[in-house]
Design a protein around this motif. Structure first.
Motif, PDB file in Angstrom:
ATOM      1  N   SER A   1      54.710 -28.921  29.989  1.00 42.45           N
ATOM      2  CA  SER A   1      53.204 -28.552  30.134  1.00 42.45           C
ATOM      3  C   SER A   1      52.831 -27.496  29.050  1.00 42.45           C
ATOM      4  N   PHE A   2      53.809 -26.507  28.869  1.00 42.69           N
ATOM      5  CA  PHE A   2      53.303 -25.196  28.233  1.00 42.69           C
ATOM      6  C   PHE A   2      53.249 -25.681  26.526  1.00 42.69           C
ATOM      7  N   LEU A   3      54.453 -26.461  26.068  1.00 44.79           N
ATOM      8  CA  LEU A   3      54.678 -26.740  24.600  1.00 44.79           C
ATOM      9  C   LEU A   3      53.481 -27.641  24.331  1.00 44.79           C
ATOM     10  N   LEU A   4      53.237 -28.686  25.282  1.00 42.90           N
ATOM     11  CA  LEU A   4      51.935 -29.584  25.027  1.00 42.90           C
ATOM     12  C   LEU A   4      50.660 -28.981  25.111  1.00 42.90           C
ATOM     13  N   SER A   5      50.670 -27.924  25.715  1.00 39.89           N
ATOM     14  CA  SER A   5      49.387 -27.129  25.795  1.00 39.89           C
ATOM     15  C   SER A   5      49.300 -26.293  24.314  1.00 39.89           C
ATOM     16  N   ILE A   6      50.188 -25.869  23.859  1.00 40.16           N
ATOM     17  CA  ILE A   6      50.115 -25.142  22.528  1.00 40.16           C
ATOM     18  C   ILE A   6      49.765 -26.356  21.492  1.00 40.16           C
ATOM     19  N   LEU A   7      50.255 -27.419  21.461  1.00 34.63           N
ATOM     20  CA  LEU A   7      50.132 -28.590  20.888  1.00 34.63           C
ATOM     21  C   LEU A   7      48.505 -28.997  20.610  1.00 34.63           C
ATOM     22  N   TYR A   8      47.964 -28.925  22.039  1.00 38.99           N
ATOM     23  CA  TYR A   8      46.876 -29.281  22.085  1.00 38.99           C
ATOM     24  C   TYR A   8      45.877 -28.376  21.469  1.00 38.99           C
ATOM     25  N   LEU A   9      46.198 -27.127  21.789  1.00 40.53           N
ATOM     26  CA  LEU A   9      45.353 -25.830  21.128  1.00 40.53           C
ATOM     27  C   LEU A   9      45.433 -25.883  19.566  1.00 40.53           C
ATOM     28  N   VAL A  10      46.619 -26.226  18.737  1.00 39.06           N
ATOM     29  CA  VAL A  10      46.780 -26.069  17.375  1.00 39.06           C
ATOM     30  C   VAL A  10      46.135 -27.433  17.080  1.00 39.06           C
ATOM     31  N   PHE A  11      46.399 -28.610  17.459  1.00 42.52           N
ATOM     32  CA  PHE A  11      45.937 -29.867  17.033  1.00 42.52           C
ATOM     33  C   PHE A  11      45.043 -30.592  18.073  1.00 42.52           C
TER      34      PHE A  11
END
Length: 140
Positions: A15-25
């Motif tokens: 979830s943490f990694l997907l949240s970072i991806l969501y913020l970047v893209f």
């Protein structure tokens, strides 16, 4: 119980990694519904694991307080951000930080569950042991 804590630990990291991806893209696709569902399952599981208890009672209490106050703050901050005509994304940076903190603290809570020796600290466990001792003495 260990499987529950291990799977939640992995869910927190994902979830943490997907949240970072969501913020970047920041894209809008159907996959974001899956991300939202994963986030709901992760945050709910973290609350359950905090109630069950981990090896760090301070982390358990901190997570429960943060989840109570933090989710209300996220709701209010995102509502305030959506009312601003200049903010087109309706996201508050503070609410994003609170969610990241909840996932990090959730990973800390779920990294190590209670062991059997630690369960003896609970009063209900001691009471059941006392009842068993009394019953065994009464049977003689």
């Amino acid at each position: 119980m260990k499987l529950f804590f291990k799977s939640l630990f992995i869910l927190n990291i994902v979830s943490f990694l997907l949240s970072i991806l969501y913020l970047v893209f920041p894209i809008e696709t159907v996959y974001l519904n899956g991300y939202g569902l994963l986030l709901i399952v992760t945050l709910t599981g973290n609350i359950i694991s905090s109630v069950i208890g981990s090896q760090s009672k301070k982390a358990d209490f901190a997570y429960l307080i943060l989840s109570s106050a933090g989710l209300i703050a996220v709701m209010l901050l995102n509502t305030a951000a959506s009312l601003s005509p200049t903010n087109t994304s309706s996201r508050s940076i503070l609410s994003i930080g609170i969610l990241f903190l909840m996932m990090i603290l959730g990973a800390i809570v779920t990294r190590t569950p209670h062991t059997k020796g630690q369960l003896e600290d609970f009063s209900y466990h001691k009471d059941s042991q006392k009842r068993k001792q009394r019953k065994s003495l009464e049977s003689f």
